[in-house]
Design an enzyme around this catalytic site. Structure first.
Site, PDB file in Angstrom:
ATOM      1  N   LYS A 100      42.133  44.610  48.019  1.00 14.67           N
ATOM      2  CA  LYS A 100      42.065  45.812  47.448  1.00 14.67           C
ATOM      3  C   LYS A 100      43.180  46.107  46.701  1.00 14.67           C
ATOM      4  CE  LYS A 100      40.070  49.944  48.177  1.00 14.67           C
ATOM      5  NZ  LYS A 100      39.928  50.223  46.746  1.00 14.67           N
TER       6      LYS A 100
ATOM      7  N   LYS B 257      45.660  43.561  42.422  1.00 12.06           N
ATOM      8  CA  LYS B 257      45.735  44.613  41.416  1.00 12.06           C
ATOM      9  C   LYS B 257      45.220  43.945  39.984  1.00 12.06           C
ATOM     10  CE  LYS B 257      47.901  48.116  41.897  1.00 12.06           C
ATOM     11  NZ  LYS B 257      47.969  49.499  42.296  1.00 12.06           N
TER      12      LYS B 257
END
Ligand SMILES: NC(=O)C1=CN([C@@H]2O[C@H](COP(=O)(O)OP(=O)(O)OC[C@H]3O[C@@H](n4cnc5c(N)ncnc54)[C@H](O)[C@@H]3O)[C@@H](O)[C@H]2O)C=CC1
Ligand SMILES: O=C(O)CCC(=O)C(=O)O
Length: 468
Positions: A119, A155
């Protein structure tokens, strides 16, 4: 006192009895009993993580290593925790509005998914790079663990100057990004969310493009508009989370309430402007604000709602921070040195450096941005006795509410705004209490305490999942 080592994580009766302390693969001698590490680099990317301290990733790992020293974990486990799992580099080719061809490098680093799907956001920024993505992906692993949401860390970034892109170009780049990365991303694999210059519009394009390939998939991305399966409260969640973090911090420090506290914010985008709004609403005096275009100061407190309105409106009804009539223009460097109670960096990485850390005149620093303080600056602030509320906690409100959005999408239902906000408040308060406890018990700086908590949580997941 040292934090408990690995053995203390391995509680009997938790289902890992197969690997008693001493025979667990993590303790095995690497020469005699090779263990297959789940961390494998994507051969597509030739560049291996460079842990030299002059890279962003190296700097992040300075903080991780500091916490690892408290934990006394075996070397092979440390290596695993310090190594990203997958790195992807793609080149996105689009037709610009002018008819010319535009080529943009994009990066996605998936750092660790032991606790759940990867995430983390995708930023659109001229400084986006693999090193940048590595560092930020690692922070997401520790942030999701500190926040105790069942996600891992990833990311991404697109190297571009968003101010030079039209709305249509931004959309085309996002769609190309989905086309390039859809095989390694998805609702149970890797879920992007908002980041610098990537708000709810970009998330909508992502949702639309992904759903073309995989069918209706609202849970493939968070930070969507409320009318497109987004959640109430995500737009302002990170800024509100920072306000809640500062509230808890001041309370624990016996520094009093937010009312009347003098605040300076560096960064006035999604996170900075909502954070300013929340603090102002709760009675703080926001005396200085800066963004890429410059800054504005008012010792009596800025009218934050009017300022937000001003920067959103176009001239002649609005403009930049510097043209706001309710204050005096000031450069970011001046605001950095302004005496205040809380200084809140809310823009890009490495704003607080060894060069300026001596000049800060704040009582506390609260990191709303990811990685705003270099390790050298962090050391200086420790010596100067300026407590730092670390990014992996202070900025975790966004990913907490992203988790709430994902949960709603998976279940096809919607929570009321009040429920989202109450749940965020509770989580921020609980997470703070856990970090504060480690900080006090083990006499560690708050940042190291947060990393200790995160590392223990990630390590526990690795052990439970097994390694072969
Ligand atoms: N949007 C979110 O939910 C989350 C964002 N963050 C972090 O918060 C920070 C801000 O993100 P957002 O507010 O979402 O981005 P944004 O794009 O909405 O705002 C970015 C702000 O930074 C300023 N800025 C950009 N480049 C700069 C530079 N070189 N020097 C000074 N200021 C500069 C811009 O003028 C703007 O005020 C980033 O570090 C991001 O990683 C962290 C957690 C979640
Ligand atoms: O909500 C998300 O997934 C993005 C959060 C993020 O990138 C961050 O916390 O830095």
């Amino acid at each position: 006192m040292h934090a408990p080592g690995l053995a203390a994580l391995l509680r009997p009766g938790e289902g890992w009895a197969r690997h008693e302390h001493g025979t667990h693969p993590l303790f095995a001698d690497p020469e005699t009993k090779p263990v297959v590490s789940p961390k494998v680099h994507d051969p597509f990317d030739a560049a291996k993580p460079d842990e030299a301290a002059d890279t962003l990733y190296g700097r992040t790992n300075v903080f991780v290593r500091e916490a690892l020293r408290e934990l006394d974990y075996p070397e092979r486990l440390q290596k695993m925790l310090l190594t990203p799992q997958r790195e992807v580099h793609v080149e996105l080719i689009i037709t610009r509005d002018s008819g010319e061809i535009g080529a943009f490098n994009a990066y996605r680093v998936q750092h660790d998914n032991s606790r759940g799907p990867f995430k983390g956001g995708f930023r659109f920024h001229p400084d986006a790079s693999m090193d940048d993505a590595r560092s930020l992906a690692s922070l997401m692993t520790w942030k999701t663990a500190v926040a105790d949401v069942p996600f891992g860390g990833a990311k991404g970034g697109v190297r571009c100057d968003p101010s030079q892109l039209s709305e249509h170009e931004l959309e085309r780049i996002t769609r190309k990004l989905v086309q390039a990365l859809r095989h390694v991303m998805g609702p149970t694999q890797d879920i992007p969310g908002p980041e610098i210059s990537a708000g709810s519009k970009v998330m909508s394009y992502w949702f639309d493009e992904y759903s073309k390939y995989k069918g209706f998939s609202p849970a493939c991305v968070t930070g969507k508009p409320i009318s497109l399966h987004g959640t109430y409260g995500r737009e302002y969640a990170t800024g509100r989370g920072v306000y809640l973090a500062v509230r808890e911090f001041l309370r624990a420090e016996h520094a009093g309430k937010i009312v009347g506290k003098e605040i300076v914010l560096l960064g006035f985008g999604n996170v900075g402007s909502w954070c300013a709004e929340m603090l102002h609403y709760h009675g703080a005096k926001v005396i200085g604000v800066a963004d890429r275009s410059g800054g504005i100061a008012n010792q009596n407190g800025l009218d934050v709602p009017a300022l937000r309105h001003h920067v959103k409106a176009r001239p002649p009804f609005g403009g930049t921070l510097r043209t706001f009539p309710g204050g005096t223009p000031a450069a970011q460097e001046e605001l950095l040195r302004l005496p205040c109670d809380v200084l809140i960096p809310a823009s890009v990485s490495s704003i607080i450096t060894a060069e300026n850390a001596h000049e800060l005149q704040c009582k506390y620093l609260a990191e709303a941005a990811n990685s705003p303080t270099t390790p050298e600056a962090d050391q200086i602030l420790r010596e100067r006795d300026i407590p730092v509320l670390p990014d992996i906690y202070a900025s975790c409100g966004g990913v907490i509410v992203s988790f709430f959005e994902w949960v709603q999408n998976v279940q096809n239902l919607r929570w009321e705004e009040d429920e989202v906000n109450r749940s965020l408040d509770r989580k921020m308060t609980e997470c703070f209490a856990e970090i504060w406890q480690i900080h006090k018990d083990q006499k560690l700086p708050l940042r190291t305490a947060a990393y200790v908590r995160a590392l223990q949580s990630v390590t526990r997941a690795h052990i439970h999942r097994g390694f072969d």
